[in-house]
Structures are given as structure tokens and as C-alpha cells.
Scaffold this motif. Structure first.
Motif, PDB file in Angstrom:
ATOM      1  N   ALA A  15     -61.789 -23.943  19.400  1.00 25.26           N
ATOM      2  CA  ALA A  15     -62.147 -22.516  19.732  1.00 25.26           C
ATOM      3  C   ALA A  15     -61.884 -22.151  21.180  1.00 25.26           C
ATOM      4  N   VAL A  16     -61.679 -20.802  21.386  1.00 25.74           N
ATOM      5  CA  VAL A  16     -61.461 -20.400  22.802  1.00 25.74           C
ATOM      6  C   VAL A  16     -62.783 -19.434  23.224  1.00 25.74           C
ATOM      7  N   ILE A  17     -63.514 -20.028  24.042  1.00 31.03           N
ATOM      8  CA  ILE A  17     -64.884 -19.257  24.250  1.00 31.03           C
ATOM      9  C   ILE A  17     -64.605 -18.126  25.301  1.00 31.03           C
ATOM     10  N   PHE A  18     -63.772 -18.247  26.213  1.00 28.22           N
ATOM     11  CA  PHE A  18     -63.565 -17.329  27.315  1.00 28.22           C
ATOM     12  C   PHE A  18     -62.291 -17.443  27.773  1.00 28.22           C
ATOM     13  N   GLN A  19     -61.629 -16.428  28.132  1.00 25.74           N
ATOM     14  CA  GLN A  19     -60.093 -16.121  28.522  1.00 25.74           C
ATOM     15  C   GLN A  19     -60.014 -15.073  29.386  1.00 25.74           C
ATOM     16  N   ASN A  20     -59.531 -15.416  30.818  1.00 26.76           N
ATOM     17  CA  ASN A  20     -59.367 -14.286  31.723  1.00 26.76           C
ATOM     18  C   ASN A  20     -57.742 -14.102  31.853  1.00 26.76           C
ATOM     19  N   GLU A 578     -88.118 -24.413  38.442  1.00 24.05           N
ATOM     20  CA  GLU A 578     -88.172 -24.321  36.867  1.00 24.05           C
ATOM     21  C   GLU A 578     -87.769 -22.956  36.400  1.00 24.05           C
ATOM     22  N   GLY A 579     -86.517 -22.720  35.805  1.00 25.17           N
ATOM     23  CA  GLY A 579     -86.161 -21.044  35.463  1.00 25.17           C
ATOM     24  C   GLY A 579     -85.203 -20.495  36.172  1.00 25.17           C
ATOM     25  N   LYS A 580     -85.098 -21.116  37.422  1.00 23.70           N
ATOM     26  CA  LYS A 580     -84.328 -20.438  38.295  1.00 23.70           C
ATOM     27  C   LYS A 580     -82.706 -20.884  37.983  1.00 23.70           C
ATOM     28  N   ARG A 581     -82.106 -20.141  37.600  1.00 24.71           N
ATOM     29  CA  ARG A 581     -80.551 -20.254  37.135  1.00 24.71           C
ATOM     30  C   ARG A 581     -79.844 -20.704  38.220  1.00 24.71           C
ATOM     31  N   GLU A 582     -78.770 -21.904  38.113  1.00 21.97           N
ATOM     32  CA  GLU A 582     -77.807 -22.082  39.253  1.00 21.97           C
ATOM     33  C   GLU A 582     -76.596 -22.529  38.450  1.00 21.97           C
ATOM     34  N   ARG A 583     -75.452 -22.460  39.272  1.00 19.57           N
ATOM     35  CA  ARG A 583     -74.022 -23.075  38.794  1.00 19.57           C
ATOM     36  C   ARG A 583     -73.593 -23.764  39.799  1.00 19.57           C
ATOM     37  N   ILE A 627     -77.224 -13.449  45.579  1.00 17.53           N
ATOM     38  CA  ILE A 627     -77.044 -13.525  44.044  1.00 17.53           C
ATOM     39  C   ILE A 627     -78.463 -13.179  43.442  1.00 17.53           C
ATOM     40  N   ARG A 628     -78.188 -11.760  42.527  1.00 14.32           N
ATOM     41  CA  ARG A 628     -79.141 -11.372  41.609  1.00 14.32           C
ATOM     42  C   ARG A 628     -79.617 -12.040  40.505  1.00 14.32           C
ATOM     43  N   SER A 629     -78.531 -12.731  39.771  1.00 12.80           N
ATOM     44  CA  SER A 629     -78.695 -13.175  38.482  1.00 12.80           C
ATOM     45  C   SER A 629     -77.353 -14.242  38.251  1.00 12.80           C
ATOM     46  N   ILE A 630     -77.773 -15.241  37.315  1.00 11.11           N
ATOM     47  CA  ILE A 630     -76.657 -16.057  36.747  1.00 11.11           C
ATOM     48  C   ILE A 630     -76.823 -15.967  35.350  1.00 11.11           C
ATOM     49  N   GLU A 631     -75.971 -15.501  34.461  1.00 16.86           N
ATOM     50  CA  GLU A 631     -76.248 -15.280  33.210  1.00 16.86           C
ATOM     51  C   GLU A 631     -74.897 -15.642  32.505  1.00 16.86           C
ATOM     52  N   ASN A 632     -74.892 -16.406  31.434  1.00 17.50           N
ATOM     53  CA  ASN A 632     -73.647 -16.764  30.522  1.00 17.50           C
ATOM     54  C   ASN A 632     -72.515 -16.981  31.434  1.00 17.50           C
ATOM     55  N   GLU A 633     -72.646 -17.718  32.591  1.00 17.46           N
ATOM     56  CA  GLU A 633     -71.384 -18.205  33.247  1.00 17.46           C
ATOM     57  C   GLU A 633     -70.951 -17.056  34.379  1.00 17.46           C
ATOM     58  N   VAL A 634     -71.637 -15.858  34.230  1.00 14.07           N
ATOM     59  CA  VAL A 634     -71.466 -15.042  35.246  1.00 14.07           C
ATOM     60  C   VAL A 634     -72.593 -14.889  36.203  1.00 14.07           C
ATOM     61  N   ILE A 635     -72.110 -14.745  37.553  1.00 17.56           N
ATOM     62  CA  ILE A 635     -72.816 -14.687  38.627  1.00 17.56           C
ATOM     63  C   ILE A 635     -72.975 -13.273  39.194  1.00 17.56           C
ATOM     64  N   GLU A 645     -69.730  -8.668  39.388  1.00 17.32           N
ATOM     65  CA  GLU A 645     -69.998  -9.838  38.593  1.00 17.32           C
ATOM     66  C   GLU A 645     -68.824 -10.823  38.796  1.00 17.32           C
ATOM     67  N   TYR A 646     -69.123 -11.771  38.945  1.00 17.04           N
ATOM     68  CA  TYR A 646     -68.069 -13.036  39.258  1.00 17.04           C
ATOM     69  C   TYR A 646     -67.921 -14.061  37.973  1.00 17.04           C
ATOM     70  N   SER A 647     -67.048 -13.931  37.409  1.00 15.20           N
ATOM     71  CA  SER A 647     -66.893 -14.987  36.361  1.00 15.20           C
ATOM     72  C   SER A 647     -66.389 -16.193  36.794  1.00 15.20           C
ATOM     73  N   PRO A 648     -66.405 -17.366  36.037  1.00 17.35           N
ATOM     74  CA  PRO A 648     -66.346 -18.814  36.875  1.00 17.35           C
ATOM     75  C   PRO A 648     -64.955 -19.051  37.539  1.00 17.35           C
ATOM     76  N   ASP A 649     -64.026 -18.254  36.863  1.00 12.79           N
ATOM     77  CA  ASP A 649     -62.534 -18.528  37.711  1.00 12.79           C
ATOM     78  C   ASP A 649     -62.474 -17.912  39.026  1.00 12.79           C
ATOM     79  N   MET A 650     -63.491 -16.824  39.292  1.00 10.79           N
ATOM     80  CA  MET A 650     -63.571 -16.321  40.524  1.00 10.79           C
ATOM     81  C   MET A 650     -64.273 -16.621  41.958  1.00 10.79           C
TER      82      MET A 650
END
Length: 733
Positions: A15-20, A578-583, A627-635, A645-650
């Protein structure tokens, strides 16, 4: 870690989950011996059903768990009816869906992909496929195969896989052949591959050590590297030949012949400048020559001042509740009758007062005036000081990418000039030669230009010493403000900034007013003190919250560099909860609430106003946000109301900004500044760096470190020489 230590995974893409599609970054699921594994990296055009051999390093995502970051990828086309059907039915080939894929498999069996690539017109045998559609399917598939082979070539030679998209954008279907013909193009600034890597590739492909292709590439690289990294607009011919000889271990006579060949073909320019043979890149030669020509024309132009100029200036004084000093009045009046002028002076000398006066005068004269600065923060500050709108120079010129070349272009130029009667630029010491040439090109023939700045601050990051050269030439009408006004003189920040600029060490024992020195002689002591100041002492004792304090350092590395400071400050000011998102990205963990900086110009990036009232494109080197939020790989980052919005490749475009280098702080002003001053390379521990750091503070400046290091910075007036021909062109014409 060596290639042998990279983890090897082999399996089919499930499967391809994400592609830029812009840069090829993808998140895939791979079936590895019955186990589903997540693989991330530059995997352009990958589709379900493909068989991959991936070498990479394991990373752990805080939410999604272990992921293999691909560094070397070998791709095998699907084999067997099941794999081929899975691949075609996935939508990987534009124009082929599940139903068509089934019919193609029934008609051509395991030869289906060969037919699509080599003889697509046979697809008309399939019900519903016209000749036009068949040719389009074949063309799409051949493009995918071109990308695949390019990726395999890059992986085989251990080059960054993300180059594939850039190369395809620049050279289309011929990208692989172009690279094989001239591997040195990879060392261009556009692709940013280390010259040593490009050179190793060329030698591996059979280019000889003394091949003209190699020697000419070395000469061009030295010109680009020294100009864009060290601030030169040209290199003396002798120095260029010597540096290239060392780089390539090649004889000087052969290099001289190759340089002559470059000059004959117009790929380099050579001209006598200030008594030396100067070698330019064509773009910088044209930019510098154009600036000299336009500035000379504008400097010689005398405009008719408005009737009753003295009366108008007096009216401005009344309306703004001020009384101009003689130099200030001279500056405002000069703007009325000259097409270009320079306004310069140190802190507390009234540049802002003059700016407001010039702007008010232009309004009285009915002139439409644009205000601009080199960075977003400088532009915001300029707008606040003048109580009007201001923009970055890039936004003023409406910057964008040419989709065909992928290079920077300005919409506003001589063919579509700015609709402004006057332009005022603040923080001009930060403006480099290419940017000034672009601005001048966008000005109508009679447009006025006011350049404001402090030449004693650090020079531009890019080529040239533009503002200093304009001042030193003596040909541009200039007002230099020297009087420090009484109110400003009460500030120890301003008094000490002028002392430092004159080579005098402030009395660091007199902790008074708004300038303090906290002596610490070891790195841990400096770190602990700065953390305590940000977390507790300044918020509690002086009412300055941590988000209004900027920590600076002359250096990125060493014990008190920004890297170490950022780690310590993040742990203290924004710890994990706990609950604070990070990547995690590289050596850094981005966390919701972190202060971050955009570290390169990106003219393609989309932003929107937080309140939804506006949107646009472009974020610029030095912009600071949270950084206001980190959701579904997007910062999601908020840059003073502009949300991106910054996707993982950015994420390579972001760096932590609890602490930044003094160079990165140019053009910005902060309520409180803390400078770590303990250690650093001599070219960083200079008077100019200290002066620039001090003048970033509006209300409070604290230096934490060794007083001897501060004294050493004041004594070290080292100014790296910049080879620039602008002053000579202005004075010799």
C-alpha cells in the motif's frame, strides 16, 4: 554507519499511504516475508505490486512506531500475472483502472508491461481503448520507467534519492542521460550535491582526472562556492586558479586553458576591477554591472521638490509631535529632491523618526510608497514602526518558481514594474547583490528609492557588500546620523552598542538599567544560567515571558552553541507531556509548542492567515513561528498569524529556534536578548557579531559568559574580505 550496516529489506509494496508528487517523498507499506513494514523516503512513482530492495536506517515515530528510512532502493517490476495485475489495477499507470487492467492481463498475460512500454498501440485490442488513449498510457508508463531507472542509478551511486524529482523537472525524460553525460551538474546550487560526490561519480563513469569537463566543472564550482558561501561577487583570477588546483590536484596551466574556454563560451566573465583580474559568474557580473548603472543614473537625477518644502516639513513635525535635529531635517528634505538616497546611523540616532518623516512627506506629495525589508520579521517591525503595511522584498517582487526550470523568478520586473512612486527599504545591510538588482529592475524609471540601514552590522549572507559599497563610493546622496538623542542615551544597550562599535569594552561590572553581564566561565554554567533566566528569573522578576526572550549564540556547535542551547531550553520550556504530540526528525524531536525557524527560502510553500481572511505562497529564511499541532504526520506552524502545514518530507526546512545564531537574528528585534559568549571560532567571535547581537534587544540585553571572551570580541574587528566590484564601478564610471 557504513553501507554494510544499513538494514536490508526486500518485499512487495502492499500500500502507498502518502506520496508527495512534488518531491517524491512517500510512506509505504511493504510485505516482508509476511510481515507488514513501514518504509519512508524518496520513492517517486512507487505503486502497489512493485518489488523493492531497500537499504536504510530504522527510526521510531512517536505515534506510528518503527519506520525504515530508505537510503538505497532497487526496484523490480512486478513479475507473474498476480503481481502485474495488482500493479496495473492500483492506478499506478494513468488511464488504467481495475477493469482495463483485467482486460490487459487477459490479452497480453505476463508481457503486459513490455507491450505498454514498447508497443502501446497494441492496446487498441482492448475494448474501449482508443489509439489516442493507448499512446497516452504508453507515454505515462515510459515516464515512470524513466523515473525508476533514474532512482536506481542514484541509489547505486549512493546519491540522495530526492534528486530524481528535481532532475526530472529540470531535464525531463533525458534526465538520466544528461547526468551520465555531465555528472558535475549535480554540484550546481540547484541540486546541492557535494562536489566530491559528483567528482567521484564522474571518475567512476570514466571521466579522466585532466578531462576538460572535470577541470571546467572545478573552476565553476570554486566560483559558485566562494561567491555564494563567502559573500564574494568575483574571485581574482590567480586565487581562483590556485583554489581549483588544490581542489582537483590539477596543473595550473591546464586550468588556465579551461578558464579561457569558459570565458570564450560566456560561462564566465573576466574584467579588470580595481587593478586586478576579476573572474565572475555571468549572473553576478550582470547584477553588479546593472546596479552600478542604475544607481549612477538615479544618483545624478535631481527632482523638483514640492512647493513650500520647508513648510511641509514643519507641518510633519507638528503632526508627529517632534522637533527634527539638523541631520534629521536634512534627511527628510533630501528625500524630496533626489531619486535615490541612503540613510544610515547606529542605534538611538533617529533613523525611525526620519523614516516616518520621509513617509509622511511622500504622502503629502501624493506618492504611492511601498515599504520593504529583507526578512519577514524586519518587515513586520518596519510596518509597526511606521503604522502602515510593509512586506519582504521577495513578496514585493511577487516571487515564484518557474515550473519548467524550477528556478526562482520575480513576477515584477522591467516588463511588469511595481506600481509604486517610491520604495523605502529598511535593514539594507542584509540585501545582497542579486536581490538589489532584481528590485532595481522592477522600479519604474522615475521611482524614488530610499535605502536605510546600519553598515556596522553583519553584512548580507549572499554575495556582495552592497550597502557598505554604496556608502563608501561617495556617489550616492547620503545622510549619516551621528547624534545620540537624550532619551536613547539613557539606555545602556544603546550606549554600550556605540562603545563596542568604537572598539571600547563596556564596563561589564556595572549591571544597570537594561544591560547586564552574568560572568560564567564554563559551558555548563552558561547553559544552567540561561535556562534559569528563561524559565524563572525574567518571567517572575521582570515580567518578560519566555516567548518574548530570544537566546543568541555566535556559533551552532560547541558547548554553548545553538544546538546544545536548544536541547536544554526545549527540555526546560517545553518538556514532553502525556498527550503532547511530537515527531522525531534527524537529531531533533519536534514537539507541539516548540519555537521553530524556517531555514531556507521556499517560494512554493502555501500559507493561510489564522483567521482565514487571506492565503498566499512563500516562507523565507529566518521566519520564526510556533508549532501549534502535530496530526497525521503533518506539523502545523503559526508564523505570526500565517499558518503553514509541513508534511514529513518538508521537515528539513525547520530548525528549533529557542536559540538561534546572531547571523540568523539579523533584521529582527526582540523584547529581551540573552547572548551566550564563551567560545567559538575567531571568525565568529568578532566585534560585528557582538554589536549585531546587542542591537537586537529592545528592552533588555544580558550577556552570559566569560567577560574575557566579550572583551576579545570587541578587540577582534576581523572583517572577512569580500571581493566586490560595485564600489569600483560606481567611482570609475
Amino acid at each position: 554507519m557504513s553501507d554494510q550496516e544499513l538494514e536490508l529489506l526486500e518485499g512487495a509494496v502492499s500500500a502507498v499511504i502518502f506520496q508527495n508528487e512534488e518531491n517524491g517523498y512517500a510512506i509505504l507499506k511493504m510485505d516482508v516475508q509476511g510481515e507488514e513494514v513501514t518504509v519512508v523516503g524518496s520513492l517517486a512513482g512507487t505503486a502497489p505490486g512493485e518489488y523493492l530492495s531497500v537499504r536504510g536506517r530504522w527510526t521510531r515515530h512517536p505515534t506510528y512506531g518503527p519506520q525504515l528510512k530508505a537510503e538505497i532502493v532497487e526496484r523490480r517490476l512486478p513479475q507473474g500475472l498476480k503481481e502485474v495485475y495488482h500493479y496495473l489495477s492500483s492506478g499506478a499507470v494513468k488511464g488504467v483502472g481495475k477493469a482495463t487492467a483485467k482486460l490487459i492481463i487477459e490479452e497480453f498475460g505476463e508481457d503486459a508491461l513490455t507491450v505498454i512500454e514498447e508497443d502501446p498501440e497494441q492496446l487498441v485490442k482492448i475494448r474501449g481503448v482508443t489509439k489516442k488513449r493507448a499512446i497516452q498510457i504508453g507515454e505515462t508508463f515510459r515516464q515512470q520507467m524513466g523515473t525508476r531507472r533514474l532512482l536506481e542509478f542514484l541509489g547505486e551511486h549512493q546519491l540522495p534519492l530526492e534528486l530524481a524529482v528535481q532532475l526530472r523537472r529540470a531535464y525531463g525524460d533525458m534526465a538520466l542521460e544528461v547526468v551520465k553525460t555531465n555528472p558535475y551538474l549535480l554540484a550546481d546550487r540547484e541540486f546541492a550535491v557535494e562536489f566530491s560526490q559528483a567528482d567521484a561519480l564522474a571518475l567512476a563513469l570514466g571521466v579522466g582526472p585532466e578531462d576538460p569537463l572535470r577541470l571546467e566543472a572545478g573552476l565553476v564550482f570554486e566560483l559558485e562556492h566562494n561567491n555564494y558561501n563567502n559573500g564574494h561577487t568575483f574571485l581574482p583570477r590567480r586565487k581562483l586558479l590556485e583554489a581549483t588546483s588544490v581542489l582537483l590536484e590539477a596543473p595550473g596551466d591546464l586550468l588556465d586553458e579551461c578558464l579561457e574556454a569558459l570565458i570564450r563560451r560566456g560561462e564566465a566573465e573576466c574584467q579588470q576591477v580595481a587593478g586586478q583580474e576579476a573572474v565572475y559568474l555571468p549572473a553576478l557580473y550582470e547584477a553588479e554591472s546593472y546596479i552600478a548603472q542604475r544607481i549612477l543614473e538615479m544618483s545624478r537625477a535631481e527632482l523638483l521638490p514640492p512647493e513650500g518644502l520647508d513648510r511641509l516639513v514643519s507641518r510633519i513635525e507638528r503632526e508627529q509631535h517632534i522637533s527634527y535635529a539638523p541631520q534629521q531635517r536634512q534627511a527628510v528634505e533630501l528625500a524630496a529632491n533626489r531619486q535615490v538616497m541612503l540613510l544610515t546611523g547606529g542605534p538611538g540616532t533617529g533613523k525611525t523618526t526620519c523614516l516616518r518623516g520621509v513617509l509622511a512627506l511622500f504622502e503629502m506629495m501624493g506618492l504611492d510608497t511601498a515599504l520593504a525589508a529583507p526578512t519577514g520579521r524586519a518587515a513586520k517591525r518596519l510596518g509597526e514602526l511606521c503604522n502602515t503595511g510593509a512586506s519582504t522584498i521577495h513578496r514585493l517582487l511577487e516571487t515564484g518558481f518557474d515550473p519548467h526550470s524550477g528556478k526562482l523568478v520575480f513576477t515584477k520586473n522591467s516588463y511588469d514594474p511595481l506600481k509604486a512612486d517610491a520604495v523605502i527599504v529598511d535593514e539594507t545591510s542584509m540585501v545582497d547583490v542579486p536581490l538589489m538588482a532584481a528590485l532595481l529592475d522592477a522600479l519604474d524609471g522615475d521611482c524614488r528609492l530610499v535605502l536605510v540601514g546600519d553598515p556596522d552590522q553583519l553584512p548580507s549572507v549572499g554575495p556582495g557588500a552592497l550597502f557598505a559599497d554604496l556608502i563608501r563610493s561617495g556617489v550616492v546622496p547620503t545622510v549619516r546620523l551621528t547624534e545620540i538623542f537624550r532619551q536613547a542615551a539613557q539606555s545602556a544597550i544603546i550606549r554600550n552598542a556605540h562603545l563596542i562599535n568604537c572598539g571600547q569594552v563596556p564596563d561589564l561590572r556595572l549591571n544597570q538599567g537594561d544591560f547586564f553581564c552574568l560572568a560564567r566561565r564554563d559551558a555548563q554554567g552558561v547553559l544552567d544560567t540561561i535556562v534559569d533566566l528563561c524559565r524563572r528569573r525574567l518571567p517572575e522578576r521582570m515580567g518578560i515571558p519566555a516567548d518574548q526572550i530570544q537566546v543568541l549564540s555566535p556559533t551552532r556547535r560547541r558547548g554553548t552553541g545553538t544546538r546544545t542551547l536548544n536541547q536544554a531550553l526545549q527540555a526546560a520550556l517545553n518538556p514532553p507531556l502525556e498527550g503532547k504530540r511530537e515527531r522525531r526528525f534527524g537529531d531533533w524531536v519536534f514537539r507541539a509548542g516548540d519555537r521553530v525557524m524556517q531555514v531556507r527560502n521556499n517560494y512554493d510553500i502555501l500559507w493561510r492567515e489564522k483567521d482565514g481572511t487571506d492565503a498566499g505562497m512563500g516562507m523565507f529564511n529566518g521566519d520564526i513561528g510556533v508549532i501549534r499541532s502535530i496530526e497525521n504526520e503533518v506539523i502545523t506552524v503559526d508564523f505570526d498569524g500565517k499558518v503553514v502545514e509541513y508534511s514529513p518530507d518538508m521537515l528539513g526546512e525547520l530548525e528549533p529556534a529557542f536559540a538561534v545564531t546572531v547571523h540568523k537574528a539579523q533584521g529582527s528585534e526582540y523584547r529581551a536578548v540573552i547572548l551566550a559568549a564563551l567560545e567559538g571560532a575567531p571568525f565568529l567571535m568578532t566585534r560585528g557579531v557582538l554589536y549585531t547581537a546587542v542591537t537586537r534587544a529592545r528592552e533588555l540585553f544580558i550577556v552570559v559568559g566569560d567577560p574575557a571572551a566579550v572583551a576579545g570580541m570587541v578587540a577582534n574587528n576581523r572583517q572577512t574580505r569580500r571581493y566586490s566590484g560595485l564600489k569600483a564601478r560606481l567611482t570609475e564610471t
